[in-house]
Design a protein around this motif. Sequence first.
Motif, mmCIF file in Angstrom:
data_model
loop_
_atom_site.group_PDB
_atom_site.id
_atom_site.type_symbol
_atom_site.label_atom_id
_atom_site.label_comp_id
_atom_site.label_asym_id
_atom_site.label_seq_id
_atom_site.Cartn_x
_atom_site.Cartn_y
_atom_site.Cartn_z
ATOM 1 N N LYS A 25 1.833 6.793 0.470
ATOM 2 C CA LYS A 25 0.824 5.810 0.077
ATOM 3 C C LYS A 25 0.771 5.650 -1.433
ATOM 4 C CE LYS A 25 -3.173 5.514 1.933
ATOM 5 N NZ LYS A 25 -4.548 5.809 2.411
ATOM 6 N N THR A 26 0.607 4.393 -1.862
ATOM 7 C CA THR A 26 0.401 4.106 -3.281
ATOM 8 C C THR A 26 -1.055 4.402 -3.604
ATOM 9 O OG1 THR A 26 2.075 2.363 -3.216
ATOM 10 C CG2 THR A 26 0.509 2.316 -5.051
ATOM 11 N N CYS A 27 -1.322 5.406 -4.411
ATOM 12 C CA CYS A 27 -2.708 5.779 -4.682
ATOM 13 C C CYS A 27 -2.796 6.650 -5.918
ATOM 14 C CB CYS A 27 -3.334 6.507 -3.489
ATOM 15 S SG CYS A 27 -2.602 8.130 -3.169
ATOM 16 N N TYR A 44 -6.135 9.163 -8.105
ATOM 17 C CA TYR A 44 -7.321 9.965 -7.832
ATOM 18 C C TYR A 44 -8.273 9.911 -9.021
ATOM 19 C CZ TYR A 44 -4.365 11.714 -4.105
ATOM 20 O OH TYR A 44 -3.559 11.789 -3.006
ATOM 21 N N GLY A 95 0.796 -1.224 0.000
ATOM 22 C CA GLY A 95 0.000 0.000 0.000
ATOM 23 C C GLY A 95 0.825 1.268 0.000
ATOM 24 N N TYR A 96 2.178 1.126 -0.042
ATOM 25 C CA TYR A 96 3.057 2.297 -0.047
ATOM 26 C C TYR A 96 4.105 2.141 -1.148
ATOM 27 C CZ TYR A 96 1.116 3.603 4.494
ATOM 28 O OH TYR A 96 0.268 3.968 5.506
ATOM 29 N N GLU A 109 -9.688 9.458 -3.504
ATOM 30 C CA GLU A 109 -8.466 8.658 -3.535
ATOM 31 C C GLU A 109 -8.807 7.199 -3.768
ATOM 32 O OE1 GLU A 109 -5.523 7.214 -0.117
ATOM 33 O OE2 GLU A 109 -5.400 9.395 -0.456
ATOM 34 N N VAL A 110 -8.094 6.545 -4.692
ATOM 35 C CA VAL A 110 -8.310 5.132 -4.991
ATOM 36 C C VAL A 110 -6.960 4.448 -5.131
ATOM 37 C CG1 VAL A 110 -10.536 5.499 -6.131
ATOM 38 C CG2 VAL A 110 -8.424 5.548 -7.480
ATOM 39 N N SER A 111 -6.963 3.137 -5.120
ATOM 40 C CA SER A 111 -5.733 2.387 -5.369
ATOM 41 C C SER A 111 -5.449 2.355 -6.861
ATOM 42 C CB SER A 111 -5.877 0.959 -4.836
ATOM 43 O OG SER A 111 -6.942 0.294 -5.500
ATOM 44 N N ASN A 137 -0.466 5.152 -10.612
ATOM 45 C CA ASN A 137 -0.017 5.614 -9.293
ATOM 46 C C ASN A 137 0.307 7.108 -9.332
ATOM 47 O OD1 ASN A 137 0.705 5.375 -6.597
ATOM 48 N ND2 ASN A 137 2.817 4.813 -7.064
ATOM 49 N N HIS A 138 -0.253 7.836 -8.347
ATOM 50 C CA HIS A 138 -0.030 9.276 -8.178
ATOM 51 C C HIS A 138 -0.493 10.084 -9.389
ATOM 52 C CE1 HIS A 138 1.953 8.214 -4.554
ATOM 53 N NE2 HIS A 138 3.020 7.694 -5.138
#
Length: 516
Positions: A110-112, A114, A86-87, A139-141, A165-166
């Motif tokens: 955090k790995t996420c 939008y 998750g990071y 925010e989503v994975s 990611n990001h």
Amino acid sequence: MTMKKIISNLSIFLFALAMLCASSYDYELREPDSKKRRDDDYVGVIIKTNVEGAEVYINGESFGETPVATVDLSATTYTLEIRKSGYDTIKCRIHPKRYYTYVYNFTMVKTCGYIEVRNYPSGSTVYVDGSSHNSFPIEVSPGNHTVKVRKFGYHDFSEQIYVENHSTVRVNAYMDVAPFSISNFKISKNVINPDYKSSIGKVTISFHVTNDGSAIVSVNDRYGNSVWTHKYSSFSTWEQSVSWDGNGNDGERIPDGTYTVTVYGLGYEFSETIKVDRSLSYPAVAFTTGGSGVGTLPCAFGNNVDYVKLAASFGATMNIGENSVSVTGFPITAGMLIDIGSHVELGGSFSVSPSISSQVETPLRGGASLKVTGGVNMFPSLKLNFAGLCNYNYCKNKGTGYGSIDMRSGVTLGATTGVESDMLYAGASAEYTIGIKDRNMLKCGAVVSFMPVKVVRASVWGALYNAEVAEAGVEIISMPAASAFSIDVKAWMLKDLSTVGKNMVLNAQIGLSYLF
């Protein structure tokens, strides 16, 4: 080996070595956040993160989870990786030196990604992966996601997207106005008895609309005369339903027979037929480990209606001796019966019997059953029914004595038959249990049941367990005011035939059930 081959292999080795060195030096050299002089000549490294439990790898070797402290290093350059689900993984180089303890503080991100949804009509409901949201971005994975937007009067919007990611993915949810339509018309039952004043005596009529409009639900007799109507002047949501109790618009009684239920509006029309039958009766039956029955015996009732029954019962178990009576337990049972197609019945139950004695563990039992029924008409008002059944029961901490003879773990196969009229049922049953850590058991029984009215059943029954223990009992089941609730009161006695005197076990229970 030829000189050409030696040169070729040496070139490959040097290239691989260069790539390895280059990959390690791709990592940025991380300076320590602080360092402290040591009293010895060791190399000390302390690695901390803003989240607990991050895994630390130095030159590919695991050094445990943060915070990590070690002196098992030399004064040289190392590759460092910090990983946590998750990071984002942290990769860098460190170069600790002798005589110092180097402290590194890392912030893990955090790995996420939008998602931003916009340009949808005001008042819409926006779903991302099935969950509704009312403000964006969210925010989503990283990965695949589904965006769905709904508003009454519009076509649904749906789109599959991939979020890196990001990164932020913007979705423009332009929606078209939906024309009015009616679909998915259905009725919950094809036969009802209006004499039942609860939900089991009613039918639910439902359909789906797409926009505001008007419609009429009408029930007509076989001549086309309307006996009941319900008008919709407008709609504000998709799913519509109304309940009909089998009576006329003014609550008047209508004749038994087949009726047509129709919904129509703005060019749409759908129909289904329903039968009003006041001879239809829902079963006033008890809950047993082998399915519906009387007392503790499963029976082959000729049900002509599907139903689901939730049941619960509680009571007391008493030992009756020559000169004393003692309460030994308070059994509590909960279960469900599902009648499918009027010929297949599924059941499940769970029971606990708290013991009075601290020396006896509380018995626990659970099980599932299947019963298949059939029948033939002997006379216009008399039917011969039969059923085959099987069930599995598991009992933990079984009680002691013959009073717990029916609390066995094992698989049971059985059969039951009986003659049935509108007011009387007389039948017999046999069940053979292949015990698990218990002796096998054959249970044979007979029952006589009388129904003076269709909502009351009075019964007596008797049974033998391996011809060693006798059982006899009485039971009354009532459905007050033809409601969906039933009340079941029963008492039965168990007597060990190998002994003389008054030693016996008496069980008394009251049960409540609900039909729907």
